[in-house]
Design an enzyme around this catalytic site. Structure first.
Site, PDB file in Angstrom:
ATOM      1  N   ASN A 108       0.820  -1.210   0.000  1.00  0.00           N
ATOM      2  CA  ASN A 108       0.000   0.000   0.000  1.00  0.00           C
ATOM      3  C   ASN A 108       0.857   1.264   0.000  1.00  0.00           C
ATOM      4  OD1 ASN A 108       0.387  -1.280   2.670  1.00  0.00           O
ATOM      5  ND2 ASN A 108      -0.519   0.589   3.480  1.00  0.00           N
ATOM      6  N   ASP A 319       4.515  -5.631  12.531  1.00  0.00           N
ATOM      7  CA  ASP A 319       3.421  -4.758  12.111  1.00  0.00           C
ATOM      8  C   ASP A 319       3.877  -3.297  12.098  1.00  0.00           C
ATOM      9  OD1 ASP A 319       0.954  -4.639  10.995  1.00  0.00           O
ATOM     10  OD2 ASP A 319      -0.176  -4.893  12.851  1.00  0.00           O
TER      11      ASP A 319
END
Length: 440
Positions: A108, A319
């Site tokens: 992304n 993450d």
């Protein structure tokens, strides 16, 4: 002296008096390791000061742990398009200090990594920077808009190691079924952000009493498990490999545990906040603790720990989701979700070891060999002879207080700000080159 990032030639090195932690050999014991140029030449108990061949630089580790470099299977590097939050270079420096030698980057970016040119761009930039090895996920849908499938076969041939739509849920059952079916032709893996979009729309934190007291909109843990239950049906229908990222609830663990017993090709990971923190961390409207998925209840946290210990949860990922200061210095409901994770990945994971939930070998396995196996990166997560000398040296017991403002990431937002923990990286090597050495 402050920690330094550097990249120098490998040559011939001999690490002796080390606690070797090898997830592939499943060994944890004293020994040594020889590096010749960029490769592990020998490792094991027989490598001692007296057996080191002539011409090797001898480095006595004084009992420190020597393990494969961490393989982080979920990180956002922000480049291209969001360089004000992070770049491949700043992420590489942060990763080196955290002992991370291999990164799998989400797609992304801007432009989205949904074509061969995007995959090749990241590969070129990572080689030029010369720090962590960077692989990428290819997008499942064009523009990560959830409408039209990408040319997954071409992306796979170009080097994409798996496929996801970044931080977006693949909401369309038709699209996910198509992707899972297509991926079976090349043993690809589809990674899902498990959060039912309609149920989670506009939510700021975990639903419940605390959200009500704070006056914040909450997302039910059911939004996660409902998405997982639907997607498991599609995995069963297609026979595809399906991986759930950063699971955070006890019900998710239980559903995935049952699916594995039924023989489905399903795996999952979680991140340190979900086994080390609970929703109370946002009690003072701390936006550094605003994450996606949100921090859950204490019962959920304990269930994540249990899922890691019994093997239901396959891997631990950072993450890493850097945000700029302006995105975090907002009212809680408007603030961006996410936190940096490279430099806290190892020490927070080691709490599982220090608290007696898992052995040191098991923790390192979930940080190295398992993620490497999941995305099919050969030669990572091992101390085997003939493999790349991607290594981390760390002291598992050294105490320190986490201060995000000392991080080498461009962003400084961490939910672990001020936490007292144990475990410090001393050296990080990539292809035998020391890219980080404490105190030099």
């Amino acid at each position: 002296m402050s920690p330094a990032i550097r990249a120098k030639g490998a040559g011939k090195k001999a690490f002796i008096n080390a606690r070797l932690v090898d997830p592939v050999a499943q060994t944890d014991g004293m020994g040594g390791l020889l590096i010749q140029d960029d490769t592990i030449a020998k490792s094991g108990a027989e490598v001692t000061k007296d057996t080191v061949p002539e011409g090797f630089e001898i480095i006595d580790l004084g009992g420190a742990c020597l393990a494969p470099g961490l393989v982080d299977m979920r990180a956002q590097l922000r480049e291209p398009g969001f360089e004000h939050q992070e770049t491949i270079e700043t992420a590489g420096k942060s990763a080196a200090i955290g002992g991370v030698t291999t990164i799998i980057a989400l797609p992304n970016t801007d432009p989205v990594i949904d074509d061969v040119a995007g995959v090749e761009f990241i590969a070129r930039r990572a080689r030029k920077v010369g720090l962590a090895k960077v692989f990428v996920y290819g997008a499942v849908s064009k523009g990560i808009e959830g409408k039209e499938i990408t040319e997954m076969g071409l992306l796979h041939q170009a080097g994409a190691v798996a496929f996801c739509d970044g931080v977006k849920t693949i909401a369309s059952a038709r699209l996910l079924r198509q992707a899972l079916s297509y991926s079976t032709f090349f043993d690809g893996m589809i990674v899902q952000h498990p959060e039912e979009p309609e149920l989670s729309k506009g939510a700021s934190m975990n639903s419940g009493e605390l959200a009500t007291r704070l006056g914040l909109s909450g997302v039910s843990p059911l939004a996660e498990v409902m998405q997982i239950e639907r997607d498991l049906r599609l995995a069963e229908m297609t026979g595809g490999r399906l991986h759930f990222a950063h699971i955070s609830t006890g019900e998710s663990v239980e559903v995935i545990r049952k699916a594995k017993k039924r023989g489905l090709k399903v795996t999952c990971d979680t991140a340190p906040p979900y086994f080390a923190l609970n929703e109370n961390s946002v009690s003072d409207y701390r936006t550094f603790a605003k994450l996606s998925p949100p921090l859950r209840s204490e019962d959920d946290r304990q269930a994540i720990v249990a899922g890691l210990a019994d093997g239901t949860i396959d891997a631990i990922a950072s993450d890493h989701n850097p945000q700029d200061a302006d995105s975090k210095r907002l009212p809680f409901a408007q603030a961006a979700a996410g936190a940096v994770g490279f430099e806290t990945l190892l020490p927070i994971s080691l709490e599982l070891y220090h608290n007696g939930h898992m052995s040191l070998l098991d923790v390192i396995t979930k940080l190295t060999r398992v993620p490497a196996d999941l995305v099919r990166i050969k030669g990572a997560g091992t101390l085997a002879e003939g493999t790349a000398a991607d290594l981390v040296v760390f002291d598992p017991d050294r105490p320190w207080k986490i201060d995000p403002y000392q991080f080498h990431s461009k962003s400084k937002n961490s939910p672990f700000d001020g936490r007292l923990t144990q475990g410090r990286v001393l050296r990080t090597l990539i292809d035998g080159r020391e890219v980080f050495t404490e105190g030099s």
